[in-house]
Design an enzyme around this catalytic site. Structure first.
Site, PDB file in Angstrom:
ATOM      1  N   SER A  23       0.922  -1.106  -0.166  1.00 33.65           N
ATOM      2  CA  SER A  23       0.018   0.029  -0.090  1.00 33.65           C
ATOM      3  C   SER A  23       0.836   1.291  -0.036  1.00 33.65           C
ATOM      4  CB  SER A  23      -0.890   0.018   1.219  1.00 33.65           C
ATOM      5  OG  SER A  23      -1.752  -1.138   1.269  1.00 33.65           O
ATOM      6  N   HIS A  54      -3.573   0.027  -4.760  1.00 34.54           N
ATOM      7  CA  HIS A  54      -3.035  -1.310  -5.285  1.00 34.54           C
ATOM      8  C   HIS A  54      -3.280  -1.388  -6.798  1.00 34.54           C
ATOM      9  CE1 HIS A  54      -2.164  -3.086  -1.262  1.00 34.54           C
ATOM     10  NE2 HIS A  54      -3.189  -2.384  -0.934  1.00 34.54           N
ATOM     11  N   HIS A  76      -5.328  -9.328  -1.498  1.00 33.93           N
ATOM     12  CA  HIS A  76      -5.841  -9.789   0.182  1.00 33.93           C
ATOM     13  C   HIS A  76      -6.696 -10.689   0.306  1.00 33.93           C
ATOM     14  CE1 HIS A  76      -3.797  -5.591  -0.655  1.00 33.93           C
ATOM     15  NE2 HIS A  76      -3.174  -5.904   0.605  1.00 33.93           N
ATOM     16  N   TYR A  78      -8.919 -10.229   2.438  1.00 39.12           N
ATOM     17  CA  TYR A  78     -10.136  -9.380   3.142  1.00 39.12           C
ATOM     18  C   TYR A  78     -10.881  -9.132   1.750  1.00 39.12           C
ATOM     19  CZ  TYR A  78      -7.139  -5.230   2.074  1.00 39.12           C
ATOM     20  OH  TYR A  78      -6.515  -4.318   1.521  1.00 39.12           O
ATOM     21  N   GLU A  79     -10.304  -9.106   0.488  1.00 38.81           N
ATOM     22  CA  GLU A  79     -11.032  -8.953  -0.510  1.00 38.81           C
ATOM     23  C   GLU A  79     -12.067 -10.103  -0.944  1.00 38.81           C
ATOM     24  OE1 GLU A  79      -8.866  -7.079  -3.814  1.00 38.81           O
ATOM     25  OE2 GLU A  79      -7.262  -7.469  -2.430  1.00 38.81           O
ATOM     26  N   ALA A 106       2.649  -2.189   3.991  1.00 39.40           N
ATOM     27  CA  ALA A 106       2.430  -0.842   5.025  1.00 39.40           C
ATOM     28  C   ALA A 106       1.797  -2.011   6.352  1.00 39.40           C
ATOM     29  CB  ALA A 106       1.346  -0.088   4.802  1.00 39.40           C
ATOM     30  N   MET A 198      -1.949  -7.030   6.923  1.00 42.28           N
ATOM     31  CA  MET A 198      -3.047  -7.840   6.421  1.00 42.28           C
ATOM     32  C   MET A 198      -2.717  -8.548   5.098  1.00 42.28           C
ATOM     33  SD  MET A 198      -5.980  -5.314   6.842  1.00 42.28           S
ATOM     34  CE  MET A 198      -6.241  -4.150   8.129  1.00 42.28           C
ATOM     35  N   SER A 199      -1.122  -8.700   4.862  1.00 37.14           N
ATOM     36  CA  SER A 199      -0.677  -9.048   3.826  1.00 37.14           C
ATOM     37  C   SER A 199       0.740 -10.296   4.179  1.00 37.14           C
ATOM     38  CB  SER A 199      -0.176  -8.097   2.847  1.00 37.14           C
ATOM     39  OG  SER A 199       0.737  -7.422   3.080  1.00 37.14           O
ATOM     40  N   ASN A 222       1.670   3.924  10.788  1.00 34.67           N
ATOM     41  CA  ASN A 222       0.700   4.400  11.807  1.00 34.67           C
ATOM     42  C   ASN A 222       1.101   3.553  13.280  1.00 34.67           C
ATOM     43  OD1 ASN A 222      -0.815   2.276  10.036  1.00 34.67           O
ATOM     44  ND2 ASN A 222      -1.717   2.144  12.086  1.00 34.67           N
ATOM     45  N   HIS A 234      -7.136   4.473   6.133  1.00 34.05           N
ATOM     46  CA  HIS A 234      -6.478   4.289   4.709  1.00 34.05           C
ATOM     47  C   HIS A 234      -5.495   5.104   4.169  1.00 34.05           C
ATOM     48  CE1 HIS A 234      -5.152   1.116   1.912  1.00 34.05           C
ATOM     49  NE2 HIS A 234      -5.961   1.817   0.835  1.00 34.05           N
TER      50      HIS A 234
HETATM   51  N1  HPA Z   1      -3.338  -2.829  11.274  1.00 31.19           N
HETATM   52  C1  HPA Z   1      -3.183  -3.889  10.115  1.00 31.19           C
HETATM   53  N2  HPA Z   1      -2.753  -3.451   8.957  1.00 31.19           N
HETATM   54  C2  HPA Z   1      -2.302  -2.233   8.746  1.00 31.19           C
HETATM   55  C3  HPA Z   1      -2.023  -1.229   9.670  1.00 31.19           C
HETATM   56  C4  HPA Z   1      -2.608  -1.545  11.004  1.00 31.19           C
HETATM   57  O1  HPA Z   1      -2.516  -0.800  11.856  1.00 31.19           O
HETATM   58  N3  HPA Z   1      -1.563  -0.132   9.141  1.00 31.19           N
HETATM   59  C5  HPA Z   1      -1.283  -0.327   7.878  1.00 31.19           C
HETATM   60  N4  HPA Z   1      -1.814  -1.651   7.465  1.00 31.19           N
END
Ligand code: HPA
Length: 256
Positions: A23, A54, A76, A78-79, A106, A198-199, A222, A234
């Site tokens: 990302s 993406h 992903h 989650y998609e 990310a 998440m990847s 973050n 996001h």
């Molecule tokens: N959690 C999960 N996935 C992420 C995060 C997060 O804080 N930041 C970027 N991808």
């Protein structure tokens, strides 16, 4: 498939190294002297992507005269994709001659000793997705060294020589797409996670199963939920990734 023109173009680039861009990390490409790209849609074996940030394409590029295939965008779980779908790109890259794979992502930062906006090299991962690309195959792949120790040594040295902050730690890979609750972040921290995303974990497993050497890098975009002051978005993830791409590009230049 052997005569597939898109696969032939990838194969003809004769790259041994591929880099999957997570990302917001597309900014890496503007540094790479890239020449040619091929949209994922030209490969029947790849699923379609739907997440903003993406884009889906392979870029045939170079870093210091070394041929590289950049995979810009990934799918992903989650998609709604399966673990097999999410890792189709890794199998495709291996089939066109890739031997070494760099996975970027990310991630939320769970280790309070690290700083947001910096990079973490994965020393290991915790797969909390509940699935695996090897499901149904009885392949008992050894993951003692999922992320190449030798390659990590090289990157660590490169970071020191370039005066770049490069943390090192454990990435927890979750299903998503919701971010974690503060209670979940505390749990993940106590399990040994330094970064949360998440990847990556499924791709690393698939790559190791195919005998590829793997390195992984998290852009710590973050504070994970409950550790920072505000809420997570996001957009913030994409913005921070963009700013950090330059640092990563210097690291690659120095290490490769
Ligand atoms: N959690 C999960 N996935 C992420 C995060 C997060 O804080 N930041 C970027 N991808």
């Amino acid at each position: 498939m052997a005569n597939d023109p898109a696969l032939e173009r990838l194969r003809n680039h004769r790259a041994e190294l591929a880099i999957v861009l997570g990302s917001g990390l597309n900014a890496l490409l503007s540094e790479s002297g890239s020449e040619e790209d091929i949209p994922y849609s030209e490969f029947a074996e790849l699923p379609k992507t739907s997440v903003p940030g993406h884009a889906g394409r392979y870029v045939l590029g170079n870093i210091n005269d070394r041929r590289v295939i950049f995979a810009q965008g990934r799918v992903h779980l989650y998609e709604g994709h399966s673990a097999r779908d999410v890792t189709a790109g890794v199998r495709l890259l291996a089939s066109v001659g890739i031997k070494r794979l760099i996975l970027t992502n990310a991630a939320g930062l769970a280790n309070e000793r690290f700083s947001p906006g910096s990079w973490m090299m994965l020393s290991d991962h915790i797969n909390l997705t509940g699935t695996t690309p090897l499901l149904g195959s009885a392949q008992f792949v050894d993951l003692t060294e999922a992320y190449s120790k030798k390659w990590r040594d090289d990157f660590r040295r490169a970071a020191v020589s370039e005066n770049l902050v490069l943390h090192e730690g454990v990435y927890a890979g979750l299903l998503g797409p919701q971010y974690e609750t503060p209670a979940e972040v505390r749990m993940l921290r106590s399990l040994g996670a330094d970064a949360i995303g998440m990847s990556t974990v499924l791709e690393a497993i698939q790559a190791r199963a195919l005998g590829l050497e793997v390195a992984g890098f998290s852009c710590l975009t973050n504070w994970a939920a409950g550790l920072g002051s505000g809420n997570l978005s996001h957009e913030e993830v994409l913005e921070t990734g963009k700013a950090a791409a330059k640092t990563f590009s210097r690291l690659l230049d120095a290490a490769l």
